[in-house]
Design a protein around this motif. Structure first.
Motif, PDB file in Angstrom:
ATOM      1  N   UNK A 230      14.636  62.837 -24.440  1.00  0.00           N
ATOM      2  CA  UNK A 230      14.122  64.165 -24.799  1.00  0.00           C
ATOM      3  C   UNK A 230      15.230  65.068 -25.319  1.00  0.00           C
ATOM      4  N   UNK A 231      16.411  64.996 -24.685  1.00  0.00           N
ATOM      5  CA  UNK A 231      17.504  65.877 -25.071  1.00  0.00           C
ATOM      6  C   UNK A 231      18.168  65.436 -26.362  1.00  0.00           C
ATOM      7  N   UNK A 232      18.440  64.138 -26.492  1.00  0.00           N
ATOM      8  CA  UNK A 232      19.232  63.652 -27.627  1.00  0.00           C
ATOM      9  C   UNK A 232      18.382  63.320 -28.848  1.00  0.00           C
ATOM     10  N   UNK A 233      17.086  63.054 -28.647  1.00  0.00           N
ATOM     11  CA  UNK A 233      16.234  62.735 -29.790  1.00  0.00           C
ATOM     12  C   UNK A 233      16.249  63.799 -30.867  1.00  0.00           C
ATOM     13  N   UNK A 234      16.036  65.075 -30.515  1.00  0.00           N
ATOM     14  CA  UNK A 234      16.089  66.127 -31.542  1.00  0.00           C
ATOM     15  C   UNK A 234      17.450  66.235 -32.219  1.00  0.00           C
ATOM     16  N   UNK A 235      18.539  65.919 -31.497  1.00  0.00           N
ATOM     17  CA  UNK A 235      19.868  65.986 -32.112  1.00  0.00           C
ATOM     18  C   UNK A 235      20.013  64.932 -33.201  1.00  0.00           C
TER      19      UNK A 235
ATOM     20  N   UNK B   9      13.037  72.428 -25.547  1.00  0.00           N
ATOM     21  CA  UNK B   9      13.880  72.233 -26.735  1.00  0.00           C
ATOM     22  C   UNK B   9      13.220  71.264 -27.698  1.00  0.00           C
ATOM     23  N   UNK B  10      12.646  70.189 -27.161  1.00  0.00           N
ATOM     24  CA  UNK B  10      11.965  69.217 -28.018  1.00  0.00           C
ATOM     25  C   UNK B  10      10.791  69.857 -28.739  1.00  0.00           C
ATOM     26  N   UNK B  11      10.073  70.751 -28.068  1.00  0.00           N
ATOM     27  CA  UNK B  11       8.949  71.430 -28.712  1.00  0.00           C
ATOM     28  C   UNK B  11       9.428  72.402 -29.783  1.00  0.00           C
ATOM     29  N   UNK B  12      10.615  72.999 -29.585  1.00  0.00           N
ATOM     30  CA  UNK B  12      11.168  73.875 -30.627  1.00  0.00           C
ATOM     31  C   UNK B  12      11.508  73.083 -31.875  1.00  0.00           C
ATOM     32  N   UNK B  13      12.088  71.898 -31.682  1.00  0.00           N
ATOM     33  CA  UNK B  13      12.509  71.084 -32.826  1.00  0.00           C
ATOM     34  C   UNK B  13      11.297  70.505 -33.545  1.00  0.00           C
ATOM     35  N   UNK B  14      10.308  70.051 -32.777  1.00  0.00           N
ATOM     36  CA  UNK B  14       9.128  69.429 -33.374  1.00  0.00           C
ATOM     37  C   UNK B  14       7.878  70.070 -32.776  1.00  0.00           C
ATOM     38  N   UNK B  15       7.519  71.290 -33.239  1.00  0.00           N
ATOM     39  CA  UNK B  15       6.368  72.004 -32.653  1.00  0.00           C
ATOM     40  C   UNK B  15       5.075  71.205 -32.801  1.00  0.00           C
TER      41      UNK B  15
END
Length: 283
Positions: A60-65, A189-195
C-alpha cells in the motif's frame, strides 16, 4: 550534525517474537508438552499474521511511489509488464516484511530467508512465463500461492530462535503503538494517488463489523448498547439503499458523507472504549 540518540527497548513496550498477546494458560490436566505445542502453534500463526499485514502495508505504501516514479521517468510501460510488476510487488512486500521483522527483533538470517520466500516463487515461474506456458495472471497468482508454503517453512524453521539485540528509535516505538492509525494513513495515501469511488455497499462494512466484534467479545451488553448499534446499522442501511437507487454523482456524495459519518462513529467509540478494541476504532 548532532547524531540521533537510540534507546534500547523495554520489555513491556514491545513483545518479543516468543511472546503472544492473548496467550492463555494451558487447560487443567494438560501436560507440559501439550501446553508447549499449543503455545507454539499460536505464536506461529501470530507471526504469519504479522507478516501478512506488514507485506500489505509495504504494498500500500510503496505501490503509489512506483506509479509516481514510472509516470515521472516515463517507465510506466516497463512497470506494467507482468514479470516486472511481479518483482516490484515482491520488493514492496519484502521491504514491509523486513522492517517489521527487524522491529520484532528477528535475526538477519531469518529475515533473508523470508525475503527469499517472497522472490523465489516468482523467479521459478519466470521461465515458463517467458516460454509462453503461463500468462501474466497465472504468474502473479502462482507466485502468491507458492509464497504461502515458503513463508510457513521459514517461520517453522526459525520458531525457536532467540531474539536479536535491536535498538529502536523512540519514533519507531511510538509508531508501533499506533499501528492502526499508520495503516489507515497508508490506505489514505493510496486513495489520494489513485482516487476511487467506493461501492455504496461498503458503507455496511464498519457497522456490520461493530456488531460482529461485539457478539464475539460479548460487549453488546449494557443499557442501550445493542440498541445504539442496531440503530446505527439501520441508518447506514438506509443511506446505502438511497445511494444505490440514486446512482451517479448523488451516490458518490452520499457514500462520501457515509464514510465521514463512520469517522464520527469511530471517534465516539474510541473515546468511550465500548464494543470494539480501541485499535479497530482508531483504524
Amino acid at each position: 550534525m548532532e547524531k540521533t540518540r537510540m534507546y534500547p527497548d523495554h520489555a513491556p513496550s514491545v513483545p518479543q517474537p516468543g511472546s503472544l498477546p492473548g496467550d492463555c494458560p494451558a487447560p487443567a490436566g494438560a501436560t507440559p508438552s501439550d501446553a508447549a505445542r499449543v503455545g507454539g502453534t499460536r505464536r506461529l500463526l501470530w507471526h504469519l499474521g504479522e507478516m501478512a499485514l506488514a507485506m500489505l502495508a509495504g504494498m500500500v505504501l510503496l505501490g503509489p511511489l512506483w506509479h509516481t516514479a514510472g509516470t515521472l521517468f516515463g517507465a510506466g510501460r516497463a512497470l506494467g509488464r507482468p514479470e516486472v510488476a511481479a518483482l516490484v510487488m515482491a520488493t514492496n512486500m519484502t521491504l514491509g516484511m523486513t522492517a517489521w521483522m527487524r522491529y520484532r527483533a528477528h535475526r538477519w538470517g531469518g529475515v533473508v530467508e523470508m525475503a527469499a520466500a517472497m522472490y523465489v516463487p516468482f523467479l521459478l515461474l519466470l521461465l515458463p512465463f517467458w516460454a509462453g506456458l503461463l500468462d501474466g495472471d497465472a504468474l502473479m497468482v502462482g507466485g502468491h500461492l507458492l509464497m504461502v508454503p515458503a513463508m510457513v517453512l521459514v517461520a517453522v524453521r526459525h520458531r525457536h530462535e532467540t531474539p536479536a539485540a535491536v535498538r529502536r528509535h523512540p519514533a519507531a516505538l511510538a509508531l508501533a503503538r499506533r499501528w492502526p492509525s499508520g495503516l489507515a494513513l497508508l490506505v489514505t495515501v493510496d486513495m489520494w494517488v489513485d482516487p476511487t469511488m467506493l461501492s455504496p455497499w461498503t458503507l455496511l462494512v464498519l457497522p456490520g463489523g461493530y456488531l460482529l466484534i461485539g457478539v464475539v467479545r460479548r460487549t453488546l451488553r449494557g443499557p442501550g448498547v445493542l440498541a445504539s448499534q442496531l440503530a446505527g446499522l439501520a441508518v447506514w442501511v438506509a443511506l446505502t439503499v438511497i445511494a444505490i437507487l440514486a446512482g451517479g454523482r448523488t451516490a458518490a456524495w452520499l457514500v462520501a458523507f457515509g464514510w465521514l459519518a463512520h469517522a464520527g462513529w469511530d471517534v465516539v467509540h474510541h473515546r468511550s472504549g465500548r464494543v470494539v478494541p480501541r485499535g479497530y476504532a482508531e483504524f
